[in-house]
Design a protein around this motif. Structure first.
Motif, PDB file in Angstrom:
ATOM      1  N   ILE A 196       0.839  -1.211   0.000  1.00  0.00           N
ATOM      2  CA  ILE A 196       0.000   0.000   0.000  1.00  0.00           C
ATOM      3  C   ILE A 196       0.874   1.262   0.000  1.00  0.00           C
ATOM      4  CG2 ILE A 196      -1.688   1.334   1.357  1.00  0.00           C
ATOM      5  CD1 ILE A 196      -2.961  -1.029  -0.081  1.00  0.00           C
ATOM      6  N   ASP A 197       1.941   1.247   0.810  1.00  0.00           N
ATOM      7  CA  ASP A 197       2.847   2.409   0.841  1.00  0.00           C
ATOM      8  C   ASP A 197       3.352   2.742  -0.557  1.00  0.00           C
ATOM      9  OD1 ASP A 197       2.643   2.918   3.529  1.00  0.00           O
ATOM     10  OD2 ASP A 197       4.415   1.724   4.099  1.00  0.00           O
ATOM     11  N   ARG A 198       3.806   1.690  -1.262  1.00  0.00           N
ATOM     12  CA  ARG A 198       4.354   1.915  -2.594  1.00  0.00           C
ATOM     13  C   ARG A 198       3.269   2.352  -3.584  1.00  0.00           C
ATOM     14  NH1 ARG A 198       8.646   0.535  -6.261  1.00  0.00           N
ATOM     15  NH2 ARG A 198       8.036   1.744  -8.076  1.00  0.00           N
ATOM     16  N   LEU A 199       2.092   1.748  -3.479  1.00  0.00           N
ATOM     17  CA  LEU A 199       0.994   2.121  -4.380  1.00  0.00           C
ATOM     18  C   LEU A 199       0.652   3.608  -4.220  1.00  0.00           C
ATOM     19  CD1 LEU A 199      -1.366  -1.000  -4.045  1.00  0.00           C
ATOM     20  CD2 LEU A 199      -0.430  -0.139  -6.190  1.00  0.00           C
ATOM     21  N   ARG A 200       0.752   4.080  -2.982  1.00  0.00           N
ATOM     22  CA  ARG A 200       0.430   5.489  -2.728  1.00  0.00           C
ATOM     23  C   ARG A 200       1.443   6.414  -3.380  1.00  0.00           C
ATOM     24  NH1 ARG A 200      -1.728   5.149   3.565  1.00  0.00           N
ATOM     25  NH2 ARG A 200      -3.923   5.246   2.998  1.00  0.00           N
ATOM     26  N   GLU A 201       2.662   5.909  -3.547  1.00  0.00           N
ATOM     27  CA  GLU A 201       3.705   6.715  -4.199  1.00  0.00           C
ATOM     28  C   GLU A 201       3.433   6.902  -5.683  1.00  0.00           C
ATOM     29  OE1 GLU A 201       7.797   5.442  -3.741  1.00  0.00           O
ATOM     30  OE2 GLU A 201       7.425   5.115  -1.584  1.00  0.00           O
ATOM     31  N   ASP A 202       3.309   5.742  -6.384  1.00  0.00           N
ATOM     32  CA  ASP A 202       3.223   5.838  -7.857  1.00  0.00           C
ATOM     33  C   ASP A 202       2.315   4.781  -8.501  1.00  0.00           C
ATOM     34  OD1 ASP A 202       4.702   3.610  -7.403  1.00  0.00           O
ATOM     35  OD2 ASP A 202       6.469   4.236  -8.535  1.00  0.00           O
ATOM     36  N   ASN A 203       1.386   4.238  -7.714  1.00  0.00           N
ATOM     37  CA  ASN A 203       0.434   3.241  -8.239  1.00  0.00           C
ATOM     38  C   ASN A 203       1.086   1.930  -8.679  1.00  0.00           C
ATOM     39  OD1 ASN A 203      -2.157   4.771  -8.233  1.00  0.00           O
ATOM     40  ND2 ASN A 203      -1.016   6.097  -9.633  1.00  0.00           N
ATOM     41  N   TYR A 204       2.369   1.740  -8.363  1.00  0.00           N
ATOM     42  CA  TYR A 204       3.029   0.500  -8.786  1.00  0.00           C
ATOM     43  C   TYR A 204       2.827  -0.587  -7.734  1.00  0.00           C
ATOM     44  CZ  TYR A 204       6.470  -2.822 -10.503  1.00  0.00           C
ATOM     45  OH  TYR A 204       7.083  -3.957 -10.974  1.00  0.00           O
ATOM     46  N   HIS A 205       2.350  -1.736  -8.188  1.00  0.00           N
ATOM     47  CA  HIS A 205       2.114  -2.851  -7.276  1.00  0.00           C
ATOM     48  C   HIS A 205       3.323  -3.781  -7.309  1.00  0.00           C
ATOM     49  CE1 HIS A 205       0.364  -6.332  -5.309  1.00  0.00           C
ATOM     50  NE2 HIS A 205      -0.721  -5.627  -5.019  1.00  0.00           N
ATOM     51  N   MET A 206       4.003  -3.898  -6.171  1.00  0.00           N
ATOM     52  CA  MET A 206       5.283  -4.593  -6.098  1.00  0.00           C
ATOM     53  C   MET A 206       5.235  -6.073  -6.478  1.00  0.00           C
ATOM     54  SD  MET A 206       6.201  -2.917  -2.426  1.00  0.00           S
ATOM     55  CE  MET A 206       7.359  -4.200  -1.944  1.00  0.00           C
ATOM     56  N   THR A 207       4.192  -6.791  -6.045  1.00  0.00           N
ATOM     57  CA  THR A 207       4.169  -8.228  -6.340  1.00  0.00           C
ATOM     58  C   THR A 207       3.425  -8.530  -7.637  1.00  0.00           C
ATOM     59  OG1 THR A 207       2.199  -8.556  -4.954  1.00  0.00           O
ATOM     60  CG2 THR A 207       4.343  -8.855  -3.899  1.00  0.00           C
ATOM     61  N   LEU A 208       2.448  -7.712  -7.970  1.00  0.00           N
ATOM     62  CA  LEU A 208       1.732  -7.912  -9.229  1.00  0.00           C
ATOM     63  C   LEU A 208       2.584  -7.402 -10.393  1.00  0.00           C
ATOM     64  CD1 LEU A 208      -1.067  -8.865 -10.300  1.00  0.00           C
ATOM     65  CD2 LEU A 208      -1.861  -6.500 -10.085  1.00  0.00           C
ATOM     66  N   LYS A 209       3.558  -6.576 -10.055  1.00  0.00           N
ATOM     67  CA  LYS A 209       4.441  -5.964 -11.053  1.00  0.00           C
ATOM     68  C   LYS A 209       3.632  -5.267 -12.146  1.00  0.00           C
ATOM     69  CE  LYS A 209       8.105  -9.439 -10.316  1.00  0.00           C
ATOM     70  NZ  LYS A 209       8.330  -8.977  -8.946  1.00  0.00           N
ATOM     71  N   ALA A 210       2.690  -4.453 -11.688  1.00  0.00           N
ATOM     72  CA  ALA A 210       1.836  -3.722 -12.631  1.00  0.00           C
ATOM     73  C   ALA A 210       1.492  -2.373 -12.016  1.00  0.00           C
ATOM     74  CB  ALA A 210       0.561  -4.515 -12.898  1.00  0.00           C
ATOM     75  N   THR A 211       1.245  -1.403 -12.862  1.00  0.00           N
ATOM     76  CA  THR A 211       0.839  -0.086 -12.387  1.00  0.00           C
ATOM     77  C   THR A 211      -0.674   0.004 -12.428  1.00  0.00           C
ATOM     78  OG1 THR A 211       2.890   0.889 -13.190  1.00  0.00           O
ATOM     79  CG2 THR A 211       1.049   2.404 -12.806  1.00  0.00           C
ATOM     80  N   LEU A 212      -1.265   0.270 -11.256  1.00  0.00           N
ATOM     81  CA  LEU A 212      -2.721   0.332 -11.183  1.00  0.00           C
ATOM     82  C   LEU A 212      -3.198   1.701 -11.666  1.00  0.00           C
ATOM     83  CD1 LEU A 212      -3.475  -1.445  -7.761  1.00  0.00           C
ATOM     84  CD2 LEU A 212      -2.827  -2.420  -9.974  1.00  0.00           C
ATOM     85  N   TYR A 213      -4.502   1.799 -11.922  1.00  0.00           N
ATOM     86  CA  TYR A 213      -5.074   3.069 -12.369  1.00  0.00           C
ATOM     87  C   TYR A 213      -4.890   4.141 -11.302  1.00  0.00           C
ATOM     88  CZ  TYR A 213      -7.285   0.909 -16.409  1.00  0.00           C
ATOM     89  OH  TYR A 213      -7.513   0.270 -17.597  1.00  0.00           O
ATOM     90  N   ASP A 214      -4.641   5.331 -11.769  1.00  0.00           N
ATOM     91  CA  ASP A 214      -4.423   6.476 -10.904  1.00  0.00           C
ATOM     92  C   ASP A 214      -5.654   6.779 -10.041  1.00  0.00           C
ATOM     93  OD1 ASP A 214      -2.506   8.476 -10.227  1.00  0.00           O
ATOM     94  OD2 ASP A 214      -3.857   9.943 -11.142  1.00  0.00           O
ATOM     95  N   SER A 215      -6.816   6.419 -10.543  1.00  0.00           N
ATOM     96  CA  SER A 215      -8.040   6.726  -9.794  1.00  0.00           C
ATOM     97  C   SER A 215      -8.274   5.770  -8.623  1.00  0.00           C
ATOM     98  CB  SER A 215      -9.248   6.686 -10.735  1.00  0.00           C
ATOM     99  OG  SER A 215      -9.412   5.377 -11.238  1.00  0.00           O
ATOM    100  N   CYS A 216      -7.452   4.728  -8.524  1.00  0.00           N
ATOM    101  CA  CYS A 216      -7.605   3.755  -7.441  1.00  0.00           C
ATOM    102  C   CYS A 216      -7.232   4.414  -6.102  1.00  0.00           C
ATOM    103  CB  CYS A 216      -6.688   2.572  -7.741  1.00  0.00           C
ATOM    104  SG  CYS A 216      -7.135   1.084  -6.856  1.00  0.00           S
ATOM    105  N   LYS A 217      -8.049   4.159  -5.077  1.00  0.00           N
ATOM    106  CA  LYS A 217      -7.760   4.756  -3.765  1.00  0.00           C
ATOM    107  C   LYS A 217      -7.205   3.698  -2.824  1.00  0.00           C
ATOM    108  CE  LYS A 217     -11.240   8.253  -4.426  1.00  0.00           C
ATOM    109  NZ  LYS A 217     -12.587   8.720  -4.109  1.00  0.00           N
TER     110      LYS A 217
END
Lengths: 344, 344
Positions: free
Chosen positions: B39-60
């Protein structure tokens, strides 16, 4: 010890010489008119040119002209012709067999009648027999690649026929610690299940073609699984329509699995999945028997004909019918993914 | 537009943000106590560390401590925990959800009771709810790899639950042109079918281990097909025992197919097929979740317990019970090939 005569010295018929001889039987292998060279070479040094294996020295070889000699003293017959040889086997060979002969064949597939009825080969041949002729006609289904059998790899097949006692007799003659045999009196179920896998193997392999088109190492596992599951669903439905036992689906699905990973249906499916039109794909695979394509087309035609009679609904077979459109009507491939999601 | 809160930001829960957002929903992703870094990393740049994918910017994104905030105004909840989090989800999360909330979970597997009864998670959680608490508990089954879903590959899953109207609502929120959803009220059938594939994927993959042991390019296709067919036969039987609909076997068999070719069950099966004892294989795969092993053990235990009650016969499940002997009792692998051949 029995005398087993195998008629048709193609890969599968010839591979069966291994379990047959290892069970102590006398084995006679008879080539058809297209097997002349194979028999000539076998007589030299027991090497089988297309199976790429050396058969047992005790195996006896016959050209078709020597069929009568081969049949003399024969206890049971194994039919080893491909589905292209079905009519020839029915008109030229079966009438020559002694009355009461027990026969088991490796030929896979079914005949479709104009109203869509699917007839397993044992029943089809039964109807072709001359008046008064009596033979016991049985068949072998299931995932078995001739080269693997010749290599003594673990293999599981189903022998089917109307008389369990006859099936047990064949099993006793042929079973080994690597050739495992289930028995079933549900001829329609086993044969239909096994025949269906051809079209569906092509259909599932299209996802492998889509992967290759991407040109990276990314595997479309979800898409493959989706097509595999849909194939199974449609096979399950058709098996139900023809009155087969659900358990016999395992032979067809096992065969589907192995056909997706090996052989001509796979290669054709991959080309189609890349968007190559069927006519062109056929050229690219020139020289390869298109048996699987013929079987797929027949099955699809049977589904369309049965739909006309109201026996089933075309929309329950979206994958088979689309693949048939691609190979029979030149339609551009466009897998109807969303049609696979249903309320159950 | 609905507000969808996903609890559990592992690979699968997070991958579902793609179809959820593409359908115009507001999506809130809540990490569990083991997801803090994600979650910490997703909050930085939407990058999911284990899925190795960038989630949509609109995701909260929310940490677990912010659950209450995330739930405020939420229309439906998606549970994204693994089977190790089942009890935690039932005791810590479900009681905090507003009454009447509709929940769907990606957790696969079943709980086995002492008498061998297999209970799908939705029913297991239902029993854990505090007196008077009412939730609609539904589940997702079928062959879906999180990374493939995140990549927008064609995928087919089954949503199951008791109320078809609720299932349709979830489908409308999540279906896309690559995420295809079948619906079924046969919760036991879908969940049992899907849970069973874990042990069987390991079992089928042992043939791949045997291939590798040979050290050449020779593929044991017949043996693989035999194990795959046997897996399907045993799954079919167990599905029948628990009263599932036969058609829902397709989700489990599709999942079996994908699991044989990808993932941890495959890797474990390959090691076992090479004759490596389970304890050693486990060391070699250190760091990998052994969820599949736990599920396989549970299922085998359920079969043994049901056999004691006379609900089924152990000899109808030779493959599952042998694999369980290997992983649970340290037995040396020796696939009971001949036990698979039967009279039907």
């Amino acid at each position: 010890m029995s005398v087993i005569t195998i008629i048709g010295s193609g890969q599968m018929g010839s591979a069966l010489t291994f379990p047959a001889i290892e069970n102590g039987n006398e084995v006679r292998l008879v080539g058809t008119h297209i097997d002349k060279e194979i028999i000539d070479r076998l007589r030299e040094d027991n090497y089988h040119m297309t199976l790429k294996a050396t058969l047992y020295d005790s195996c006896k070889y016959y050209q078709l002209e020597e069929l009568e000699e081969a049949l003399d003293g024969t206890d049971v017959v194994i039919g080893g012709v491909s589905s292209f040889g079905v009519d020839w086997f029915g008109t030229e060979i079966l009438p020559k067999l002694p009355d009461g002969m027990e026969v088991i064949t490796v030929t896979k597939g079914m005949i479709n009648e104009p109203d869509g009825t699917l007839v397993p080969y044992p029943y089809y041949w039964q109807r072709m027999l001359p008046e008064g002729k009596k033979l016991s006609l049985n068949a072998i289904g299931g995932p078995c690649i001739a080269l693997k059998l010749a290599n003594h790899d673990q293999t599981h097949v189903a022998f089917c026929g109307e008389d369990m006692e006859v099936l047990r007799k064949f099993k006793n003659m042929l079973t080994t610690d690597y050739y495992h045999i289930s028995l079933s009196t549900d001829v329609t179920g086993v044969e239909c299940s096994v025949a269906l896998k051809n079209g569906y193997a092509m259909a599932t392999a299209t996802a492998i073609g889509m992967e290759e088109l991407r040109g990276d190492d990314f595997k479309l596992f979800d898409a493959q699984a989706m097509l595999f599951g849909q194939s199974m669903k449609e096979m399950m439905r058709l098996l139900d329509v023809v009155g087969g036992e659900p358990i016999n689906l395992i032979h067809g699905v096992g065969d589907l699995y192995v056909t997706v990973f090996n052989g001509r249906s796979r290669r054709m499916g991959i080309l189609l999945g890349k968007g190559i039109p069927y006519a062109e794909a056929k050229e690219m695979l020139a020289g390869e028997t298109v048996e699987a394509v013929v079987i797929a087309q027949r099955t699809a035609q049977a589904v369309r004909d049965m739909a006309k009679r109201g026996v089933l609904k075309e929309e329950d077979y979206p994958l088979l019918l689309h693949i048939d459109d691609v190979i029979t009507r030149g339609v551009k491939i466009d897998i109807p993914w969303d049609a696979f999601a249903e309320e159950q």
